[in-house]
Motif scaffolding. Sequence first.
Motif, PDB file in Angstrom:
ATOM      1  N   GLU A   1       0.745  -1.252   0.139  1.00 13.55           N
ATOM      2  CA  GLU A   1       0.030  -0.026  -0.064  1.00 13.55           C
ATOM      3  C   GLU A   1       0.859   1.054   0.089  1.00 13.55           C
ATOM      4  O   GLU A   1       0.661   2.256  -0.641  1.00 13.55           O
ATOM      5  CB  GLU A   1      -0.778  -0.103   1.096  1.00 13.55           C
ATOM      6  CG  GLU A   1      -2.115   1.118   1.350  1.00 13.55           C
ATOM      7  CD  GLU A   1      -3.065   1.060   0.042  1.00 13.55           C
ATOM      8  OE1 GLU A   1      -3.458  -0.013  -0.169  1.00 13.55           O
ATOM      9  OE2 GLU A   1      -3.264   2.337  -0.277  1.00 13.55           O
TER      10      GLU A   1
ATOM     11  N   GLN B   1       0.766   4.230  -2.791  1.00 17.64           N
ATOM     12  CA  GLN B   1       0.531   5.665  -2.460  1.00 17.64           C
ATOM     13  C   GLN B   1       1.831   6.584  -3.015  1.00 17.64           C
ATOM     14  O   GLN B   1       1.683   7.882  -3.517  1.00 17.64           O
ATOM     15  CB  GLN B   1       0.505   6.026  -1.061  1.00 17.64           C
ATOM     16  CG  GLN B   1      -0.822   5.573  -0.238  1.00 17.64           C
ATOM     17  CD  GLN B   1      -1.996   5.755  -1.500  1.00 17.64           C
ATOM     18  OE1 GLN B   1      -2.158   6.977  -1.775  1.00 17.64           O
ATOM     19  NE2 GLN B   1      -3.116   4.807  -1.439  1.00 17.64           N
TER      20      GLN B   1
ATOM     21  N   GLN C   1      -5.166  18.530  -3.017  1.00 14.89           N
ATOM     22  CA  GLN C   1      -4.541  16.907  -3.572  1.00 14.89           C
ATOM     23  C   GLN C   1      -3.080  16.603  -3.126  1.00 14.89           C
ATOM     24  O   GLN C   1      -3.028  15.447  -2.723  1.00 14.89           O
ATOM     25  CB  GLN C   1      -4.636  16.943  -5.133  1.00 14.89           C
ATOM     26  CG  GLN C   1      -6.206  16.576  -5.666  1.00 14.89           C
ATOM     27  CD  GLN C   1      -6.112  16.421  -7.178  1.00 14.89           C
ATOM     28  OE1 GLN C   1      -4.870  16.503  -7.878  1.00 14.89           O
ATOM     29  NE2 GLN C   1      -7.217  16.234  -8.048  1.00 14.89           N
TER      30      GLN C   1
ATOM     31  N   THR D   1      -1.811  17.809  -0.369  1.00 14.55           N
ATOM     32  CA  THR D   1      -1.697  17.607   1.100  1.00 14.55           C
ATOM     33  C   THR D   1      -2.515  16.270   1.349  1.00 14.55           C
ATOM     34  O   THR D   1      -1.758  15.394   2.100  1.00 14.55           O
ATOM     35  CB  THR D   1      -2.776  18.681   1.628  1.00 14.55           C
ATOM     36  OG1 THR D   1      -2.517  19.900   1.218  1.00 14.55           O
ATOM     37  CG2 THR D   1      -2.800  18.584   3.178  1.00 14.55           C
ATOM     38  N   SER D   2      -3.322  15.969   0.457  1.00 15.02           N
ATOM     39  CA  SER D   2      -3.984  14.311   0.724  1.00 15.02           C
ATOM     40  C   SER D   2      -2.959  13.339   0.270  1.00 15.02           C
ATOM     41  O   SER D   2      -2.952  12.321   1.095  1.00 15.02           O
ATOM     42  CB  SER D   2      -5.229  14.432  -0.073  1.00 15.02           C
ATOM     43  OG  SER D   2      -5.776  13.106  -0.093  1.00 15.02           O
TER      44      SER D   2
ATOM     45  N   ASN E   1      -0.625  12.893   3.181  1.00 17.95           N
ATOM     46  CA  ASN E   1      -1.199  12.339   4.149  1.00 17.95           C
ATOM     47  C   ASN E   1      -1.430  10.922   3.948  1.00 17.95           C
ATOM     48  O   ASN E   1      -1.220  10.060   5.008  1.00 17.95           O
ATOM     49  CB  ASN E   1      -2.699  13.097   4.614  1.00 17.95           C
ATOM     50  CG  ASN E   1      -2.563  14.187   5.245  1.00 17.95           C
ATOM     51  OD1 ASN E   1      -1.643  14.648   5.612  1.00 17.95           O
ATOM     52  ND2 ASN E   1      -3.788  14.965   5.223  1.00 17.95           N
ATOM     53  N   ARG E   2      -1.833  10.630   2.573  1.00 18.01           N
ATOM     54  CA  ARG E   2      -1.990   9.046   2.286  1.00 18.01           C
ATOM     55  C   ARG E   2      -0.575   8.314   2.519  1.00 18.01           C
ATOM     56  O   ARG E   2      -0.486   7.154   3.176  1.00 18.01           O
ATOM     57  CB  ARG E   2      -2.367   9.018   1.022  1.00 18.01           C
ATOM     58  CG  ARG E   2      -3.924   9.474   0.859  1.00 18.01           C
ATOM     59  CD  ARG E   2      -4.258   9.129  -0.674  1.00 18.01           C
ATOM     60  NE  ARG E   2      -5.220  10.007  -0.840  1.00 18.01           N
ATOM     61  CZ  ARG E   2      -6.219  10.017  -1.652  1.00 18.01           C
ATOM     62  NH1 ARG E   2      -6.279   8.997  -2.689  1.00 18.01           N
ATOM     63  NH2 ARG E   2      -7.330  10.784  -1.932  1.00 18.01           N
TER      64      ARG E   2
ATOM     65  N   TYR F   1      -0.132   8.072   6.317  1.00 16.31           N
ATOM     66  CA  TYR F   1      -1.083   6.797   7.100  1.00 16.31           C
ATOM     67  C   TYR F   1      -0.896   5.536   6.438  1.00 16.31           C
ATOM     68  O   TYR F   1      -0.982   4.617   7.235  1.00 16.31           O
ATOM     69  CB  TYR F   1      -2.488   7.240   6.528  1.00 16.31           C
ATOM     70  CG  TYR F   1      -3.135   8.605   7.284  1.00 16.31           C
ATOM     71  CD1 TYR F   1      -3.040   8.447   8.781  1.00 16.31           C
ATOM     72  CD2 TYR F   1      -3.542   9.647   6.721  1.00 16.31           C
ATOM     73  CE1 TYR F   1      -3.336   9.395   9.695  1.00 16.31           C
ATOM     74  CE2 TYR F   1      -4.230  10.582   7.548  1.00 16.31           C
ATOM     75  CZ  TYR F   1      -3.906  10.577   8.944  1.00 16.31           C
ATOM     76  OH  TYR F   1      -4.432  11.549   9.760  1.00 16.31           O
TER      77      TYR F   1
ATOM     78  N   GLN G   1       1.844   4.593   8.566  1.00 16.22           N
ATOM     79  CA  GLN G   1       1.364   4.426  10.093  1.00 16.22           C
ATOM     80  C   GLN G   1       0.794   2.606  10.236  1.00 16.22           C
ATOM     81  O   GLN G   1       0.744   2.241  10.991  1.00 16.22           O
ATOM     82  CB  GLN G   1       0.224   5.384  10.326  1.00 16.22           C
ATOM     83  CG  GLN G   1      -0.425   5.227  11.653  1.00 16.22           C
ATOM     84  CD  GLN G   1      -1.564   6.312  11.936  1.00 16.22           C
ATOM     85  OE1 GLN G   1      -1.033   7.482  11.991  1.00 16.22           O
ATOM     86  NE2 GLN G   1      -2.743   5.938  12.037  1.00 16.22           N
ATOM     87  N   PHE G   2      -0.162   2.663   9.245  1.00 19.07           N
ATOM     88  CA  PHE G   2      -0.866   1.381   9.066  1.00 19.07           C
ATOM     89  C   PHE G   2       0.164   0.096   9.122  1.00 19.07           C
ATOM     90  O   PHE G   2       0.136  -0.877   9.511  1.00 19.07           O
ATOM     91  CB  PHE G   2      -1.773   1.188   7.798  1.00 19.07           C
ATOM     92  CG  PHE G   2      -2.359  -0.032   7.691  1.00 19.07           C
ATOM     93  CD1 PHE G   2      -3.222  -0.480   8.835  1.00 19.07           C
ATOM     94  CD2 PHE G   2      -2.388  -0.744   6.664  1.00 19.07           C
ATOM     95  CE1 PHE G   2      -4.006  -1.613   8.380  1.00 19.07           C
ATOM     96  CE2 PHE G   2      -2.794  -1.856   6.346  1.00 19.07           C
ATOM     97  CZ  PHE G   2      -3.722  -2.386   7.369  1.00 19.07           C
TER      98      PHE G   2
ATOM     99  N   ASP H   1       1.566  -0.300  12.230  1.00 11.91           N
ATOM    100  CA  ASP H   1       0.599  -0.957  13.241  1.00 11.91           C
ATOM    101  C   ASP H   1       0.633  -2.496  13.037  1.00 11.91           C
ATOM    102  O   ASP H   1       0.772  -3.267  13.881  1.00 11.91           O
ATOM    103  CB  ASP H   1      -0.503  -0.532  13.040  1.00 11.91           C
ATOM    104  CG  ASP H   1      -0.888   0.784  13.632  1.00 11.91           C
ATOM    105  OD1 ASP H   1      -0.091   1.523  14.305  1.00 11.91           O
ATOM    106  OD2 ASP H   1      -2.128   1.396  13.521  1.00 11.91           O
TER     107      ASP H   1
ATOM    108  N   MET I   1       3.862  -3.993  14.017  1.00 11.89           N
ATOM    109  CA  MET I   1       4.004  -4.194  15.640  1.00 11.89           C
ATOM    110  C   MET I   1       2.871  -5.613  16.277  1.00 11.89           C
ATOM    111  O   MET I   1       3.266  -6.199  16.848  1.00 11.89           O
ATOM    112  CB  MET I   1       3.229  -3.080  16.146  1.00 11.89           C
ATOM    113  CG  MET I   1       3.613  -3.075  17.621  1.00 11.89           C
ATOM    114  SD  MET I   1       2.450  -1.654  18.437  1.00 11.89           S
ATOM    115  CE  MET I   1       0.611  -2.505  18.523  1.00 11.89           C
TER     116      MET I   1
END
Lengths: 626, 186
Positions: B40, B44, B126, B128-129, B132-133, B136, B139-140, B143, B146
């Motif tokens: 993923e 992105q 767009q 910014t998004s 962020n994507r 994130y 981050q995913f 996670d 972990m």
Amino acid sequence: MEGASVNECAKVAAIGQRYLPRDRESFFDAQRRNRRATWRLSALCAVAIVLMGIPLALIVTPLVYAAMLIGADVINYFWPLPAAFWRLADEIARFGFVALGWLLQHKSADPQALAVGAAVMLLPGVLLSGSLWTVISVLFRRSGVGGALLALNAREPNQAELKELQLADVVQEMAIAAGLPAPCVMLVDSAGANAAAIGTSAADARIIVSRRLVDDLNRDELEGVCAHLIASIGNGDLRIAFRITAVFETCGLLVTIINSPFGPQSRRVLWRILRSGLWGAGRDGGMQEAAAVADLLARNVTLDADDIDRFFDPAKKSRLRSIRNFIFFPIFFTNFAIKLSLWFFSSAILGPSMALLWHTRQYLADASAVQLTRNPDGLAAALQKLNEEPGEIPGGDWAVHLFVVSPKHSGTAAVPDARQRQVLAQAWAASEPRTAAATTAPVPADFRAMQSQFAATLRAALGGDAQAMGRIRALYQSVAAADPAFAAQFPNPDDVLSARQGNAAAIARLLASHKTGSERQSQGQSQAPNAEKPSSISAVSMLGFHPSLKRRLKRLARMGAHPDIEVTSRKAWIVAFVISLFFAPFAVLLVGLFLLLIAIMTMTSLTFLVVWLAFIHKAFTLLGHG
Amino acid sequence: MQISTTFIFIVIAAAALLWIVAAFNRLVTLRNGVQNAWAEIDVQLKRRHDLIPNLVETVRGYMQHERSVFEAVTQARANAIAAGSNVHQRSTAESALTAALGGLFAVVENYPQLRAVESVQLLQEQLTSTENRVAYARQFYNDEVMKYNTAQSTFPRNLFAGLFGFSSATMFAGSDGDRANMQVKI
């Protein structure tokens, strides 16, 4: 984004009272805690369903037997049934009487016979409810979410518009953060700010957002709301919500079937169910039909007048009618017993336990949302903003519990229109004290920011701050000068202050102004279409399906948010506890009375039914031999 | 007596076997989750590379004399695409691209007339998004790592995790360059 949070901090510091949690909790811990609570509450719901099922099965089972017996009699009249069948019927009746005798007169009985008796008494009702549940589930799973979308009049977001593009982006981002396929987003152009995740499972989930919400929230807050919804989808809440709805609709279908011989309305509903179940699914019309039927069914659980009352309407008198009424009289008791026990158990036991379960799922979704955004302040600020006004969504009545905040009908405050907003903004600017300009924040251009500033000042004024009181007074006077009719909707601030000090005349004036205000509102509501339509799910539970804002904010604060909430003093808690202790015996007494009433009703219906059946059976036997 | 002892032994052995099967399947599920999350991030990053030429074309006309910024962004993008699949090289190149885009953002902020243009606003949203994507997705991924690492390194799963070839996955950490650029003001 940072600028917003700094502003927030400044605002909180200016008010000077911030809720600080004593025990911090990581969002992983919060999720674990709420997952455990889900198990406990699911068990509670199961117990509640069993508790509710026993009296229902006791009422429904004799009806099933009665229908079977009459059917057998009719068949026997034309084609005589074998003697073995009648022996079996006798056997079943005997076991039933054993169970009844044990229950009513404490006769000692053989445990094996008792178990068979209980099965004989309960099984047909359980089987009937189970099959109805299956029918409802299949029907609404097949119809999907299309009907709801049509009812809400939802549309796709316009990617060429900044705010709507932002919404679509935020949903995509949150889906990535949750590792889920991005759900489809639909916009609703309504006056209330609200959002919901609808669907029957994660596969067909849609996110519904009102355009007003997109306008009101900034990117961080929008992110918080979307994270809540997507976390809710990811946690499997849609399935739970679907089951909650299906339980209430099964109850509704049961009542409808029992009413169906006596009224055209119930027959119409049944016919619609059959039609959409057989060949209506798949088309848009079928979906809408399913949503409409769901609404009708859910309304049957409440104690409203319906077909059966019209059937026994005492106002229409004729000889034929009274004979007919006499013949069908037992059904009336049965119907009433079913409705009463459904209403009592669903609103006092099943509804609240399901509402508690749903609260836990909401807290879990909040904790998961914090995991996705790592920004508890965004969600907290969004919840606070959304709760300031009723987030009314027309067409969203059937699934109140799916919305982020309750889409209740405007009861507390009327939403000011554009002209009134302008009047308010000018008055607020004019009321700004010149002497102490340094201590107060500058007047913001945004109406919403002004509202929160006003709320903070009002709180300070009621707390005894003379300067804040002066500002509120100035605001009221300038609004009254600009638009007297609009100002009459608000109470006079001086009256409010002196009423708090115990001034009787001020209290009377306040009550009078409140009365005229609510009259004006009810007039406004009667003009609006569908204003008095009750929300179906919320009507069947004593406890609301939305957790209180304060509790949600406190939980978010434990995960690191800085919400601006007032802290309740310990004294208030003690007073509430003592009062509840005082009222507890009365509540228990009331519950006992209700149970007694239900038992009496059940027994009456049973007795009448047995007498009625004996007559019919005897008549058939005589006819058969003659 | 003899039969019942054997029976108990068989039951215990069957339970242990079932538990091992369940634990193995759980570890496989979690490892696939980690791989999916890693893919993923790639998706992105690719999306970001595709979007950048668009943005540069839109704002270039308004800011003729800010050549250096555009060149930095274009160069960083080319480097990021060329970085290949080596995790370390790739994350260095991507952080350089993030920094270059940050510079472009800062310059756009200096042009009030540019900020008011709607197409620029849309593009900015767009971008910014997209940033962020990427964040994130990382981050995913972390996670998931972990969860997987906890599952495979806690007792008693750690006893056989190595046996079946489950090794711990690495987190996606910010590169050294990211941290060097950070300035904490107190």
